[in-house]
Design an enzyme around this catalytic site. Structure first.
Site, PDB file in Angstrom:
ATOM      1  N   PRO A  15       0.794  -1.232   0.000  1.00 17.82           N
ATOM      2  CA  PRO A  15       0.000   0.000   0.000  1.00 17.82           C
ATOM      3  C   PRO A  15       0.826   1.283   0.000  1.00 17.82           C
ATOM      4  CG  PRO A  15      -0.150  -1.137   2.122  1.00 17.82           C
ATOM      5  CD  PRO A  15       0.510  -2.078   1.159  1.00 17.82           C
ATOM      6  N   ASN A  16       0.329   2.226  -0.755  1.00 20.85           N
ATOM      7  CA  ASN A  16       0.860   3.592  -0.865  1.00 20.85           C
ATOM      8  C   ASN A  16       2.170   3.691  -1.646  1.00 20.85           C
ATOM      9  OD1 ASN A  16      -1.278   4.780   0.727  1.00 20.85           O
ATOM     10  ND2 ASN A  16      -0.344   3.752   2.478  1.00 20.85           N
ATOM     11  N   ARG A  56       4.639  10.919  -2.418  1.00 18.73           N
ATOM     12  CA  ARG A  56       4.395  10.622  -1.004  1.00 18.73           C
ATOM     13  C   ARG A  56       5.628  10.965  -0.152  1.00 18.73           C
ATOM     14  NH1 ARG A  56       4.617   4.497   1.365  1.00 18.73           N
ATOM     15  NH2 ARG A  56       3.891   5.048   3.436  1.00 18.73           N
ATOM     16  N   TYR A  93      10.796   9.164   1.381  1.00 14.36           N
ATOM     17  CA  TYR A  93      10.825   8.109   0.350  1.00 14.36           C
ATOM     18  C   TYR A  93      11.457   8.555  -0.967  1.00 14.36           C
ATOM     19  CZ  TYR A  93       7.663   5.868   3.664  1.00 14.36           C
ATOM     20  OH  TYR A  93       7.125   5.318   4.801  1.00 14.36           O
ATOM     21  N   ASN A 140       8.090  -5.365  -0.631  1.00 17.31           N
ATOM     22  CA  ASN A 140       7.958  -4.237   0.283  1.00 17.31           C
ATOM     23  C   ASN A 140       6.460  -4.147   0.571  1.00 17.31           C
ATOM     24  OD1 ASN A 140       7.768  -1.873   1.670  1.00 17.31           O
ATOM     25  ND2 ASN A 140       8.992  -0.651   0.228  1.00 17.31           N
ATOM     26  N   ALA A 181       3.007  -0.695   5.059  1.00 18.82           N
ATOM     27  CA  ALA A 181       2.541  -0.784   6.444  1.00 18.82           C
ATOM     28  C   ALA A 181       2.036  -2.174   6.824  1.00 18.82           C
ATOM     29  CB  ALA A 181       1.449   0.258   6.684  1.00 18.82           C
ATOM     30  N   GLU A 199      12.793  -9.097   2.066  1.00 15.40           N
ATOM     31  CA  GLU A 199      11.979  -7.949   2.473  1.00 15.40           C
ATOM     32  C   GLU A 199      12.785  -6.665   2.224  1.00 15.40           C
ATOM     33  OE1 GLU A 199      11.810  -7.761   6.749  1.00 15.40           O
ATOM     34  OE2 GLU A 199       9.949  -6.610   6.723  1.00 15.40           O
ATOM     35  N   HIS A 223      12.698  -2.338   2.516  1.00 14.43           N
ATOM     36  CA  HIS A 223      12.091  -1.062   2.921  1.00 14.43           C
ATOM     37  C   HIS A 223      12.960   0.067   2.412  1.00 14.43           C
ATOM     38  CE1 HIS A 223       9.106  -3.063   5.242  1.00 14.43           C
ATOM     39  NE2 HIS A 223      10.055  -3.817   5.766  1.00 14.43           N
ATOM     40  N   SER A 279      12.843   3.283   3.427  1.00 16.98           N
ATOM     41  CA  SER A 279      13.324   4.057   4.583  1.00 16.98           C
ATOM     42  C   SER A 279      13.943   3.099   5.600  1.00 16.98           C
ATOM     43  CB  SER A 279      12.156   4.820   5.215  1.00 16.98           C
ATOM     44  OG  SER A 279      11.217   3.899   5.772  1.00 16.98           O
ATOM     45  N   ARG A 298      12.887   4.813  12.793  1.00 14.20           N
ATOM     46  CA  ARG A 298      11.636   5.586  12.776  1.00 14.20           C
ATOM     47  C   ARG A 298      10.779   5.246  14.000  1.00 14.20           C
ATOM     48  NH1 ARG A 298       9.038   5.208   6.993  1.00 14.20           N
ATOM     49  NH2 ARG A 298       7.790   6.909   7.869  1.00 14.20           N
TER      50      ARG A 298
END
Ligand code: DQA
Length: 142
Positions: free
Chosen positions: A10-11, A18, A23, A73, A76, A97, A99, A101, A106
């Site tokens: 998502p996103n 975004r 990102y 990825n 969330a 996996e 990511h 960021s 974070r």
């Protein structure tokens, strides 16, 4: 030639727009085209969905289509989805996996990944380059 799937959750269709301070300003489609142009000795497939069940269905397709590796990825869903983690375990295809960021630097809730224990490894914080590095895991000879 290995068949490798890149799956974005998502996103991630909004990369470039975004939160660019987190990102970056590149959109994924351009990045993906540049990856394909690099001749990384594999057949690449790309899937993006904002919907958890569609990601699970695509993981199942990776099994029926005999993929050799998966780069995911899950956005969330990484931090919430036991169902995606179960799907990765069920299909038993080596999965990395990624990511963009550095999730460890974070918020606390981003430090939990339900997917990580089902993956061969994780790359986090290296920007879009993380996808290429994950691909190299599958294609580079030792
Ligand atoms: C992300 C990190 C997640 O915590 C976040 O929800 C995303 C993107 C990343 O690539 O850095 O959507 O997976």
């Amino acid at each position: 030639m290995q068949k490798i799937a890149i799956i974005n959750g998502p996103n991630l269709n909004l990369l470039g727009i975004r939160e660019p301070q987190i990102y970056g300003t590149n959109n994924f489609n351009d990045y993906y085209k540049s990856l394909q142009a690099k001749n990384l000795h594999c057949t690449l497939h790309y899937f993006q969905s904002n919907i958890e069940g569609e990601i699970i269905n695509y993981l199942h397709e990776c099994l029926t289509e005999k993929f050799d590796g998966i780069i995911i990825n899950a956005g969330a869903y990484t931090h919430t989805s036991i169902a995606i983690a179960d799907a990765i375990a069920a299909i038993n295809i080596p999965t990395v996996e990624v990511h963009i960021s550095n999730v460890m630097a974070r918020e606390e809730f981003r430090k939990t990944s339900f997917l990580a224990t089902k993956c061969v490894g994780s790359i986090s914080g290296l920007g879009l380059k993380g996808y290429e590095l994950a691909l190299l895991y599958f294609t580079a000879t030792e």
